[in-house]
Design a protein around this motif. Structure first.
Motif, PDB file in Angstrom:
ATOM      1  N   UNK A 169       0.840  -1.202   0.000  1.00 50.41           N
ATOM      2  CA  UNK A 169       0.000   0.000   0.000  1.00 50.41           C
ATOM      3  C   UNK A 169       0.869   1.242   0.000  1.00 50.41           C
ATOM      4  N   UNK A 170       0.277   2.331  -0.467  1.00 46.58           N
ATOM      5  CA  UNK A 170       0.846   3.667  -0.288  1.00 46.58           C
ATOM      6  C   UNK A 170      -0.240   4.552   0.313  1.00 46.58           C
ATOM      7  N   UNK A 171       0.059   5.155   1.433  1.00 46.73           N
ATOM      8  CA  UNK A 171      -0.854   6.093   2.071  1.00 46.73           C
ATOM      9  C   UNK A 171      -0.339   7.516   1.837  1.00 46.73           C
ATOM     10  N   UNK A 172      -1.246   8.427   1.531  1.00 46.59           N
ATOM     11  CA  UNK A 172      -0.897   9.828   1.295  1.00 46.59           C
ATOM     12  C   UNK A 172      -1.546  10.679   2.387  1.00 46.59           C
ATOM     13  N   UNK A 173      -0.737  11.487   3.065  1.00 47.37           N
ATOM     14  CA  UNK A 173      -1.232  12.375   4.111  1.00 47.37           C
ATOM     15  C   UNK A 173      -0.897  13.820   3.732  1.00 47.37           C
ATOM     16  N   UNK A 174      -1.824  14.702   4.015  1.00 49.14           N
ATOM     17  CA  UNK A 174      -1.593  16.126   3.784  1.00 49.14           C
ATOM     18  C   UNK A 174      -1.655  16.855   5.119  1.00 49.14           C
ATOM     19  N   UNK A 175      -0.722  17.771   5.333  1.00 52.36           N
ATOM     20  CA  UNK A 175      -0.754  18.563   6.562  1.00 52.36           C
ATOM     21  C   UNK A 175      -0.222  19.962   6.269  1.00 52.36           C
ATOM     22  N   UNK A 176      -0.591  20.890   7.126  1.00 49.07           N
ATOM     23  CA  UNK A 176      -0.156  22.272   6.965  1.00 49.07           C
ATOM     24  C   UNK A 176       1.318  22.422   7.314  1.00 49.07           C
ATOM     25  N   UNK A 177       1.931  23.481   6.803  1.00 43.91           N
ATOM     26  CA  UNK A 177       3.340  23.737   7.114  1.00 43.91           C
ATOM     27  C   UNK A 177       3.572  23.838   8.613  1.00 43.91           C
TER      28      UNK A 177
END
Length: 345
Positions: free
Chosen positions: A262-270
């Motif tokens: 699997x590949x998990x993608x996470x987004x977060x603020x600077x």
């Protein structure tokens, strides 16, 4: 810390699944061998080890208290402050004794290997599990013959040859990493790797380049003030690459030692403390900018000192904070984190 927390549930679930179902019968397994690649020297290193030990201890309780030995090998470059880690081990072992008892604490063996993770680290088939967080976007070197004046990384205005050079260096390095680890991991062993990436195929997307282009602009501001030389900025480039997830998949398939689970993608603020997704929500850009700059300074200071010297650092990071503040007033650009889970064939 934020990256590790994102991947930690996957790490725990993977170790549980390995020991219970795929590795070997729990009763026959005597030592579970782990490598933490690019471990650093801060408290997060010991925190990761603690979480892994908790997971394995809980499995022991579920299996008639058959307690495994745990071998953890820490890896980073020789300049890493391993003395800081080893100085903290005495209190770390005391905490293990208090939590799990003396016998269990004696079964946790921690050692270190100081060399590049793009080289061989350990004997063949000596590992069950490999973990890496926030390391593999760093290249083994700056791409060679890089004509990138006025920039310190990829940017929208860069020549196509700059993008190709960075991409080729990453492909070479990540392929080498997979190949070296494939020799060290037992069949059906696992790797969980977390690194900074990007959200789209376009290599100059804001989520991977903007934060570095603002640092480049800060250095050029120093040039305009006569504090550093333009040729010094022109000759400075960061040795990193933030891949798109399809690029990772392609390298894994080509190297062919691992199955991609699997590949998990996470987004977060600077800002690591800003979890608000609403751009319109009022927040303190100045304080956020200072936090962002503090993080970037921690990971780039040694590179900047080596190239430019120490005298200008406070000034350039003050200018950098102002650029970050201005950017955050217009856009909450995301950092993209990729967690990739691999099984040895």
């Amino acid at each position: 810390m934020r990256l590790m927390n994102m991947a930690l549930p996957i790490v725990k679930n993977t170790i549980n699944e390995m020991i219970k179902n795929h590795l070997t019968s729990f009763e026959k397994l005597e030592t579970f061998k782990i490598a933490d690649i690019g471990c650093g020297s801060g408290p997060n290193t010991l925190l990761f080890m603690s979480e892994i030990i908790d997971t394995i201890c809980n499995l022991s309780k579920q299996n008639n208290n058959h307690s495994l030995e745990i071998s953890i090998v820490l890896n980073d470059l020789y300049k890493n402050d391993f003395n800081n880690i080893f100085s903290a081990l005495s209190s770390f072992y005391e905490q293990l004794k208090e939590k799990y008892g003396y016998e269990f604490s004696q079964k946790c063996i921690i050692s270190a290997v100081a060399t590049s993770f793009y080289e061989r680290l350990l004997p063949c088939k000596s590992l069950h599990f490999v973990h890496s967080s926030n390391s593999l976007h760093w290249l083994s070197q700056v791409p060679e013959n890089l004509d990138n004046k006025g920039h310190i990384y990829m940017a929208k205005e860069c020549l196509p040859t700059v993008f190709d050079a960075y991409k080729n260096q990453f492909y070479k390095d990540f392929y080498s990493f997979l190949n070296k680890r494939s020799q060290e991991i037992l069949p059906t062993g696992r790797m969980i790797l977390t690194l900074i990436g990007r959200s789209i195929l376009e290599p100059s997307s804001n989520d991977c380049c903007c934060i570095w282009e603002l640092l480049a602009q800060s250095l050029l501001d120093m040039v305009s003030q006569g504090l550093i030389k333009k040729e010094d900025v022109d000759s400075f480039n960061l040795p990193l690459y933030t891949p798109y997830n399809d690029e990772l998949k392609a390298i894994v398939m080509k190297e062919n030692s691992f199955d991609l689970e699997k590949i998990e993608v996470y987004k977060c603020n600077w800002d690591p403390d800003d979890d608000d997704e609403d751009y319109n929500n009022i927040f303190d850009q100045k304080k956020s900018g200072e936090k962002v700059v503090k993080c970037i300074r921690a990971i780039t200071e040694s590179l900047l000192v080596t190239h430019f010297g120490e005298l200008f650092l406070d000034k350039v990071f003050k200018i950098y904070a102002e650029h970050i503040d201005d950017h955050l007033k217009m856009e909450k650009t995301k950092i993209i984190n990729l967690t990739i889970c691999l099984r040895k064939k």
